[in-house]
Design a protein around this motif. Structure first.
Motif, PDB file in Angstrom:
ATOM      1  N   ARG A   1     -15.746   2.174   5.296  1.00  0.00           N
ATOM      2  CA  ARG A   1     -16.262   3.372   4.198  1.00  0.00           C
ATOM      3  C   ARG A   1     -14.881   4.181   4.040  1.00  0.00           C
ATOM      4  N   LEU A   2     -14.256   4.555   5.065  1.00  0.00           N
ATOM      5  CA  LEU A   2     -13.001   5.467   4.716  1.00  0.00           C
ATOM      6  C   LEU A   2     -12.178   4.477   3.816  1.00  0.00           C
ATOM      7  N   SER A   3     -11.973   3.210   4.090  1.00  0.00           N
ATOM      8  CA  SER A   3     -11.055   2.414   3.240  1.00  0.00           C
ATOM      9  C   SER A   3     -11.565   2.564   1.695  1.00  0.00           C
ATOM     10  N   VAL A   4     -12.724   2.379   1.523  1.00  0.00           N
ATOM     11  CA  VAL A   4     -13.179   2.467   0.177  1.00  0.00           C
ATOM     12  C   VAL A   4     -13.102   3.831  -0.370  1.00  0.00           C
ATOM     13  N   GLY A   5     -13.387   4.950   0.635  1.00  0.00           N
ATOM     14  CA  GLY A   5     -13.193   6.198  -0.067  1.00  0.00           C
ATOM     15  C   GLY A   5     -11.576   6.461  -0.376  1.00  0.00           C
ATOM     16  N   PHE A   6     -10.704   5.744   0.288  1.00  0.00           N
ATOM     17  CA  PHE A   6      -9.190   5.875   0.093  1.00  0.00           C
ATOM     18  C   PHE A   6      -8.863   5.063  -1.328  1.00  0.00           C
ATOM     19  N   ILE A   7      -9.396   3.896  -1.388  1.00  0.00           N
ATOM     20  CA  ILE A   7      -9.256   3.257  -2.621  1.00  0.00           C
ATOM     21  C   ILE A   7      -9.522   4.295  -3.996  1.00  0.00           C
ATOM     22  N   ILE A   8     -10.622   4.801  -4.020  1.00  0.00           N
ATOM     23  CA  ILE A   8     -11.246   5.672  -4.759  1.00  0.00           C
ATOM     24  C   ILE A   8     -10.445   6.860  -5.045  1.00  0.00           C
ATOM     25  N   ILE A   9      -9.904   7.479  -3.923  1.00  0.00           N
ATOM     26  CA  ILE A   9      -9.032   8.559  -4.239  1.00  0.00           C
ATOM     27  C   ILE A   9      -7.801   8.064  -4.929  1.00  0.00           C
ATOM     28  N   VAL A  10      -6.944   7.161  -4.488  1.00  0.00           N
ATOM     29  CA  VAL A  10      -5.921   6.763  -5.037  1.00  0.00           C
ATOM     30  C   VAL A  10      -5.997   6.329  -6.605  1.00  0.00           C
ATOM     31  N   THR A  11      -6.996   5.726  -6.849  1.00  0.00           N
ATOM     32  CA  THR A  11      -7.517   5.335  -8.281  1.00  0.00           C
ATOM     33  C   THR A  11      -7.747   6.648  -9.103  1.00  0.00           C
ATOM     34  N   GLY A  12      -8.168   7.727  -8.355  1.00  0.00           N
ATOM     35  CA  GLY A  12      -8.648   8.812  -9.089  1.00  0.00           C
ATOM     36  C   GLY A  12      -6.929   9.646  -9.382  1.00  0.00           C
ATOM     37  N   PHE A  13      -6.351   9.669  -8.365  1.00  0.00           N
ATOM     38  CA  PHE A  13      -4.925  10.168  -8.602  1.00  0.00           C
ATOM     39  C   PHE A  13      -4.322   9.414  -9.668  1.00  0.00           C
ATOM     40  N   ALA A  14      -4.532   8.071  -9.721  1.00  0.00           N
ATOM     41  CA  ALA A  14      -3.759   7.318 -10.657  1.00  0.00           C
ATOM     42  C   ALA A  14      -4.120   7.427 -12.337  1.00  0.00           C
ATOM     43  N   LEU A  15      -5.614   8.158 -12.177  1.00  0.00           N
ATOM     44  CA  LEU A  15      -5.961   8.158 -13.483  1.00  0.00           C
ATOM     45  C   LEU A  15      -5.534   9.384 -14.033  1.00  0.00           C
ATOM     46  N   VAL A  16      -5.424  10.416 -13.325  1.00  0.00           N
ATOM     47  CA  VAL A  16      -4.636  11.599 -13.360  1.00  0.00           C
ATOM     48  C   VAL A  16      -3.255  11.352 -13.842  1.00  0.00           C
ATOM     49  N   PHE A  17      -2.666  10.739 -13.186  1.00  0.00           N
ATOM     50  CA  PHE A  17      -1.186  10.399 -13.625  1.00  0.00           C
ATOM     51  C   PHE A  17      -1.394   9.754 -15.178  1.00  0.00           C
ATOM     52  N   VAL A  18      -2.195   8.797 -15.200  1.00  0.00           N
ATOM     53  CA  VAL A  18      -1.960   8.171 -16.448  1.00  0.00           C
ATOM     54  C   VAL A  18      -2.516   9.325 -17.481  1.00  0.00           C
TER      55      VAL A  18
END
Ligand code: PFF
Length: 534
Positions: A500-517
């Motif tokens: 669960r933490l791993s999937v949470g981590f993916i979601i956080i990284v993707t979220g950050f990436a979307l903000v960067f984009v």
């Protein structure tokens, strides 16, 4: 004002860099493991069909789109989609081109550290702790036996090796495209092939290592890997098709957002068609011609089928092979050389996973190389630490590999080929691909890229989801859907917190990436990079 342009210094350099990205752990561990598991013949048929329908078409697509984007001054998938489609949403489609390589780097580099650690420990004879138990060494060294055990820094621990590979990777990536990546690949690729040939010669000349077991000889070892077996039955197994397609992606590094970034550092009229095909061929030579002849036949000759069946990729490489080498004359030396080979192959691949992130941070946030290297170093170090600590059963690693290395990857590859075939359109795509090209793409690839590749990808992806996410039993008359390991981990009665933490981590990284984009998009509209004019 655009930043000073980076570029490959030679044609051979870029081909070696792409081949360096492609040739990696996938060739020497993942491929032989899968081929043996699914029975050589049937697997190879699905594998070559996937090479023709996915690997080569998407490789050309990526090379072409990358060079096109580079000419407009962009190097990240987001930037390239933005330049190509000129639509506000296009850049968001490219976000996976940042997330996938960055997250895969986090665990790939951890395995790279195992390879280095095993090379050193094999040489000094440490791999069989207390007698003969190679499994115990593996469990403790990688942390597969329990959480937290791998976070140590002795010679028999992975710690120092993780630090070394981190410093190496970031040192070379900091030096840039030609002085870093290209320079490393120029030396590493010939060295790698040379070492692989030495090991291959050793394995092929072993004859019948144990006269008491005459069946376990080199010919039967090769036959075990390569005899066709029951091809028709094998091809009916959907899992085999998924595995073959997944291996083509992983091995060629296509669909990850890596080749598109590498190709963006080409000059305007540099050939992409022949270069792409050459890099692909180099990978296939190393995979089928070298990787396919070493690992499995060697394991068979010494341990028989028991040494291979059910071992999985890591088991075969890090558990079985050390035992095999121990039974050969000068075994310590050969074991060490084998792990050096894995290590070299892995470094040229992990470097390629960093460049898309570096390019994106530089051009998206408008920061200098030093800052982007530092930022990416921090992000990836956090991820690697997570994988390194939550190492029991390699749960974090495996979960990330499933959701990012397979699920997101399929999505990204499909987006890439649809953007080429439908967004850009085949006539225009063909024209761009052939600028400066040293060979023509056969016309048969026009309908392949437009229709067949996307359909094939989507079919395989849907099958994959049905099987691995929804757990369908493939029966039409009596269908059953049961949560599989990966879904059970997340939503079953006994969820796994690390998953669960791993999937949470993916979601956080993707979220950050979307903000960067989003930030990047504003920069690119206000202050677009200067296109190249050659
Ligand atoms: N192609 C590499 C291998 O076979 O090990 C793995 C890889 C490298 C995957 C780079 C993805 C990537 F972007």
């Amino acid at each position: 004002m655009s930043a000073p342009k980076e570029a490959w210094s030679s044609r051979l350099g870029v081909i070696l860099a792409v081949a360096g990205s492609a040739v990696g752990l996938g060739n020497f561990l993942r491929f032989p493991g899968l081929a043996a598991q699914y029975g050589g013949g049937a697997f190879m048929i699905a594998y070559f069909i996937s090479l023709l329908l996915i690997g080569i078409p998407i490789c050309w697509t990526e090379w072409t789109l990358g060079r096109y984007g580079g000419r407009q001054g962009y190097h990240s998938t987001s930037g390239i989609f933005h330049a190509l489609m000129k639509k506000p949403w296009a850049k968001y489609l490219g976000v996976i081109g940042f997330v996938v390589p960055v997250i895969i780097y986090m665990y790939y580099v951890y395995i790279e550290a195992w390879a280095l650690g095993y090379a050193v420990n094999a040489l000094v004879g440490n791999l069989s702790m207390e007698g003969k138990d190679y499994g115990a060494f593996f469990g403790k060294f990688t942390g597969a036996s329990s959480d937290g055990v791998a976070l140590r820094f002795g010679l028999r621990d992975v710690g120092i090796f993780v630090l070394i590979v981190y410093v190496l990777n970031f040192f070379f990536i900091y030096r840039g495209i030609s002085k870093g990546i290209e320079m490393v690949c120029k030396y590493a690729m010939p060295a790698l092939i040379f070492i692989a040939i030495i090991i291959l010669a050793r394995v092929m000349t072993l004859g019948t290592p144990d006269p008491m077991k005459p069946d376990q000889n080199v010919v039967n070892g090769l036959a075990y890997m390569w005899n066709p077996g029951d091809v028709a039955a094998g091809l009916k197994n959907p899992q085999l098709w998924l595995a073959a397609a997944g291996q083509i992606f992983f091995s060629l590094s296509v669909g990850f957002g890596v080749i598109i970034t590498y190709a963006s550092y080409l000059r305007g009229k540099d050939d992409v068609v022949l270069s792409g095909l050459t890099a692909t061929s180099a990978n296939e030579f190393c995979e089928v011609g070298l990787g396919g002849l070493i690992t499995v036949p060697a394991a068979f000759m010494f341990l028989g089928t028991a040494g291979i069946v059910g071992q999985g990729t890591f088991g075969l490489g890090f558990n079985v092979l050390p035992q095999v080498f121990a039974l050969m004359p000068a075994g310590h030396l050969f074991a060490s050389i084998f792990f050096v080979l894995l290590f070299i192959a892995a470094v040229t691949s992990s470097l390629s996973m960093l460049q898309p992130g570096i390019a994106f941070l530089e051009e998206g946030l408008g920061i200098e190389r030093k800052a982007s290297v530092a930022l990416l170093g921090l992000m990836t170090a956090f991820g690697t630490l997570f994988i390194w600590y939550f190492s029991k059963d390699l749960k974090a690693l495996d979960t990330l590999d499933f959701w990012v290395g397979t699920v997101m990857l399929f999505v990204q590859a499909t987006i890439l080929v649809i953007i080429f075939g439908w967004g850009l359109g085949i006539p225009r795509g063909w024209e761009i691909a052939h600028e400066g090209a040293e060979m023509r793409i056969p016309n048969i690839f026009k309908p392949i890229i437009k229709y067949i590749t996307p359909m094939y990808l989507i079919t395989i992806f849907v099958m994959f989801l049905l099987q691995n996410v929804f757990g369908w039993n493939y029966s039409l008359t009596d269908p059953i859907f049961e949560p599989t390991g990966y879904t059970k981990d997340l939503i079953g009665d006994e969820p796994n917190n690390v998953a669960r933490l791993s999937v949470g981590f993916i979601i956080i990284v993707t979220g950050f990436a979307l903000v960067f984009v989003n930030i990047a998009g504003k920069r690119w509209t206000k202050n677009p990079p200067v296109p190249l004019n050659d």
